[in-house]
Design an enzyme around this catalytic site. Structure first.
Site, mmCIF file in Angstrom:
data_model
loop_
_atom_site.group_PDB
_atom_site.id
_atom_site.type_symbol
_atom_site.label_atom_id
_atom_site.label_comp_id
_atom_site.label_asym_id
_atom_site.label_seq_id
_atom_site.Cartn_x
_atom_site.Cartn_y
_atom_site.Cartn_z
ATOM 1 N N HIS A 477 10.460 40.744 30.284
ATOM 2 C CA HIS A 477 9.321 39.836 29.532
ATOM 3 C C HIS A 477 8.695 40.328 28.338
ATOM 4 O O HIS A 477 8.724 39.245 27.294
ATOM 5 C CB HIS A 477 8.183 39.628 30.565
ATOM 6 C CG HIS A 477 7.189 38.766 30.147
ATOM 7 N ND1 HIS A 477 7.051 37.348 30.639
ATOM 8 C CD2 HIS A 477 6.117 38.850 29.452
ATOM 9 C CE1 HIS A 477 6.069 36.987 30.357
ATOM 10 N NE2 HIS A 477 5.338 37.586 29.417
ATOM 11 N N GLU A 478 8.247 41.343 27.834
ATOM 12 C CA GLU A 478 7.812 41.566 26.964
ATOM 13 C C GLU A 478 8.768 41.692 25.577
ATOM 14 O O GLU A 478 8.771 41.203 24.542
ATOM 15 C CB GLU A 478 6.976 42.907 26.880
ATOM 16 C CG GLU A 478 5.738 42.913 27.585
ATOM 17 C CD GLU A 478 4.675 41.758 27.317
ATOM 18 O OE1 GLU A 478 4.684 41.236 26.298
ATOM 19 O OE2 GLU A 478 4.131 41.476 28.235
ATOM 20 N N HIS A 481 9.341 38.275 24.399
ATOM 21 C CA HIS A 481 8.622 38.098 23.291
ATOM 22 C C HIS A 481 9.077 38.765 21.996
ATOM 23 O O HIS A 481 8.989 38.405 21.069
ATOM 24 C CB HIS A 481 7.093 38.588 23.507
ATOM 25 C CG HIS A 481 6.294 37.724 24.606
ATOM 26 N ND1 HIS A 481 6.097 36.236 24.166
ATOM 27 C CD2 HIS A 481 5.723 38.019 25.680
ATOM 28 C CE1 HIS A 481 5.201 36.106 25.283
ATOM 29 N NE2 HIS A 481 4.976 36.930 26.162
ATOM 30 N N HIS A 484 11.554 36.862 20.414
ATOM 31 C CA HIS A 484 11.124 35.766 19.561
ATOM 32 C C HIS A 484 10.869 36.176 18.350
ATOM 33 O O HIS A 484 10.748 35.366 17.219
ATOM 34 C CB HIS A 484 10.062 35.298 20.565
ATOM 35 C CG HIS A 484 9.555 33.759 20.270
ATOM 36 N ND1 HIS A 484 8.764 33.285 21.043
ATOM 37 C CD2 HIS A 484 10.418 33.017 19.523
ATOM 38 C CE1 HIS A 484 8.590 31.947 20.584
ATOM 39 N NE2 HIS A 484 9.578 31.651 19.648
#
Length: 687
Positions: A477-478, A481, A484
């Site tokens: 999940h991190e 990010h 991104h």
């Protein structure tokens, strides 16, 4: 030795960083460098802003908007280093600087956003007859600058602007106080285990992590083990410990963070935050803070956010009640007449999963080594986006456990630098998050990002760090990010990377989690810590069959917090508010299953009260899950989780696009249509 911190020319925070990919020179930075660096950088920024505000030339895009984008770069660099350190490796000295600088920085940015000379120029450009004579990205930039000025009070009367500034400066101090109070409670709690009876039921990997935690806290006796309030310590203990009394003790400590009477009590801090937020919203013409916060989101209104939460709440609650019944039936079959309570849920859920799917955490964990899972997430990024990850050795970073990689494109071009800070420590706040030391932009010289992922995994000296399946999801999940931020390819700093609307920012991160459980990824990277053998097909099949197991609990635990957030911020009168009573009344109103506690009780709900980013916006994880569930189904429909056509659209329209366009337009450009909520319900097993 003379203190060079007071001499700007000798301050490493103000020097040019040209070596090592412009990574901050951590070995040279001292806590007392920050205040003079802030003062010098703020003074330089004020001069830049004054030049924009007082110039005689008529406003145009270059002399106003581009000038704003180019201003304050030195200040932003100091801010990035400082707040990354206060979150990841703080000290009492840094915390003192943080308490001092928080209101001063807020005042500085208030002066900028309330400057009528600057706003009049931005407004004149914004009010030009359409169509603007700008390209689409520049038009988006102008829209965002104008909206930010309006939302920060630029259109208010002089007296209201002054009051707005007072409120935001007070809030900055309150956010700092909340965060430091929470860190105090988390870092000062130890549950010491010494006897075999204390350790009953704990697998070797939990014992090893608890032993290491004891050593790190100065308890070197051979029998000393420590459970801390890091989630990576709490959850395994709650899952495996056969000592119900100790589980109850730990659960109480977990829930009581931030509400111990005295100087570190967060309850009065929260009341002050809520009062000031409400006054701020009223100044800007909104009925409550939730209406203000959600006005600039995809949802648009609290009503739209609440409707999504409520649509999922009813089936989730029913599912959770059924899960509780099944656990109690299992306990009864083993001779225990039990009414499941919050401190029992993880323990009996693990046993129910074993009974139903022949799957248990202790069998999975040896296959999920941290280093192997880092390789797995890099492998996914390579297969989707052509990235390469080259370790950077011999860097002196801010903590010896932090690792660094240079990220390269398919042709070997430099993309950015990625830092992995994965382990819990007393100087680090809890949770998991992504941040940057430098954002991408191409306004002046093309600037590539330096991205950091923070996790709080438990480390055992001399042993591989083993992750739970939930931990592995957090890692992915991190990194979603992180990608991104790394892949950002825009012109303007304000639109770069994760600077998107709050309920879109979780889409790239949650979407990336889907690749963790792809069988080809697991077979390649989930290797047994002792034998090196790949995870068996039968075990993968069990994992996939159990994907929706315990989703009633997980959904209720999250949704109750999101509903509490919205309900709290839609109130307008906070005099005499009793936070515990508010929680009890909400639980009664929504028919919260009594065996499930809030994932985040209000006194330690850092998403809401350590800053404003997620205030009234905890719903965004579910909003983004509608997007990620529907978005990943596009790959399933294509028959290839690495479909190159979809991967390119995902890269171009989402991961590299920053805030170039409205998020729904970006999603449709990737997916080909707007999202449908049914995919989320299927993903959670709630249809």
């Amino acid at each position: 030795m003379e203190n060079t911190a007071k001499h700007p020319q000798d301050n490493p925070l103000l020097a040019a960083w040209e070596e090592n990919f412009a990574i901050p020179p951590f070995e040279s930075i001292q806590a007392d460098h920050f205040e003079p660096a802030f003062e010098a950088a703020m003074a330089a920024h004020r001069e830049e802003l004054a030049a924009i505000s007082h110039q005689e030339s008529s406003p145009d895009f270059d002399n106003t908007i581009i000038a704003l984008e180019r201003s304050g770069l030195s200040l932003q660099r100091v801010i990035n280093v400082f707040y990354n350190l206060t979150a990841s490796n703080t000290s009492s000295t840094l915390q003192a600087v943080e308490r001092d600088m928080a209101p001063r920085l807020a005042a500085h940015f208030n002066q900028m956003m309330l400057d009528q000379g600057i706003f009049s120029r931005v407004d004149a450009l914004y009010q030009q007859p359409a169509p603007w004579k700008f390209d689409a990205e520049s038009s988006r930039l102008l829209e965002r600058w104008h909206l930010d000025f309006v939302r920060h009070g630029a259109t208010l009367s002089a007296s209201d602007r002054a009051r707005f500034a007072e409120i935001t400066e007070a809030l900055a101090s309150l956010y700092t106080e909340f965060s430091q109070n929470l860190l105090h409670d988390e870092s000062n709690f130890l549950m010491i285990l010494r006897s075999e009876d204390d350790l009953l039921g704990l697998p070797d990997f939990v014992r090893a992590a608890a032993r290491q935690a004891a050593i790190e806290r100065g308890l070197r006796e051979d029998d000393a083990h420590v459970i801390t309030l890091a989630r990576s310590s709490v959850t395994p203990f709650m899952t495996f410990s056969e000592r119900r009394d100790l589980r109850q003790k730990l659960w109480a400590a977990w829930g009581e963070r931030g509400e111990h009477p005295g100087s570190h009590d967060n309850r009065p801090v929260i009341i002050e935050i809520l009062k000031r937020r409400q006054e701020l919203a009223s100044l800007l013409g909104y009925p409550n803070y939730a209406a203000y916060a959600l006005d600039d989101t995809m949802a648009g209104t609290p009503k739209a956010a609440r409707e999504l939460l409520e649509r999922v709440w009813a089936p989730a609650r029913l599912r959770a009640e059924a899960e509780k019944h099944d656990m109690e039936a299992l306990a009864a079959s083993q001779g225990e007449a039990l009414d499941i309570e919050a401190h029992d849920w993880h323990f009996w859920a693990e046993r129910l999963r074993k009974a139903r799917y022949d799957l248990q955490e202790s069998a999975l964990k040896p296959y999920f080594q941290l280093d192997r899972m880092v390789d797995a997430m890099f492998d996914v990024a390579t297969r989707l986006f052509g990235l390469q990850f080259k370790p950077i050795y011999d860097l002196k970073l801010y903590h010896p456990t932090v690792k660094a990689w240079e990220v390269l494109g398919a042709s070997g071009e430099h993309i950015g630098v990625f830092l992995g800070d994965n382990f819990a420590r007393t100087s680090k706040r809890s949770g998991a998050w992504m941040s940057t030391f430098r954002d991408q932009q191409a306004l002046r010289d093309p600037q590539r990002p330096i991205v950091v992922n923070n996790n709080n995994f438990s480390q055992s000296a001399g042993q591989a760090c083993l992750l739970s399946l939930d931990d592995a999801h957090t890692l992915f999940h991190e990194f979603g990010h992180g990608l991104h931020g790394l892949l950002s390819k825009v012109t303007y700093p304000k639109l770069a990377g994760t600077n998107v609307l709050r309920d879109f920012v979780e889409f790239p991160s949650q979407l990336f989690e889907h690749w963790l459980l792809q069988p080809e990824i697991l077979k390649r990277h989930a290797l047994h810590v002792e034998t090196g053998e790949p995870i068996p097909d039968a075990l993968i099949e069990k994992i996939l069959k159990a994907k929706t197991f315990n989703q009633g609990f997980s959904s209720v635990e999250y949704l109750s917090c999101a509903l509490a957030d919205l309900a709290l911020h839609q109130q307008t009168d906070f005099e005499g508010l009793d936070l515990q009573q508010f929680e009890r009344e909400l639980m009664k109103k929504i028919a919260m299953p009594k065996a499930i506690g809030f994932r985040h009780r209000l006194p330690h709900f850092a998403h809401l009260f350590s800053g404003s980013g997620y205030a009234s916006a905890y719903y965004v994880y579910l909003w983004a899950e509608v997007l990620d569930a529907d978005g990943f189904e596009a790959f399933l429909e294509a028959g290839d989780p690495f479909d190159p056509v979809l991967a390119k659209r995902l890269h171009d329209k989402v991961y590299s696009a920053g805030n170039r366009e409205e998020p729904m337009q970006a999603y449709v450009a990737f997916r080909g249509r707007e999202p449908r909520v049914e995919a989320l319900l299927r993903q959670r097993g709630l249809q």
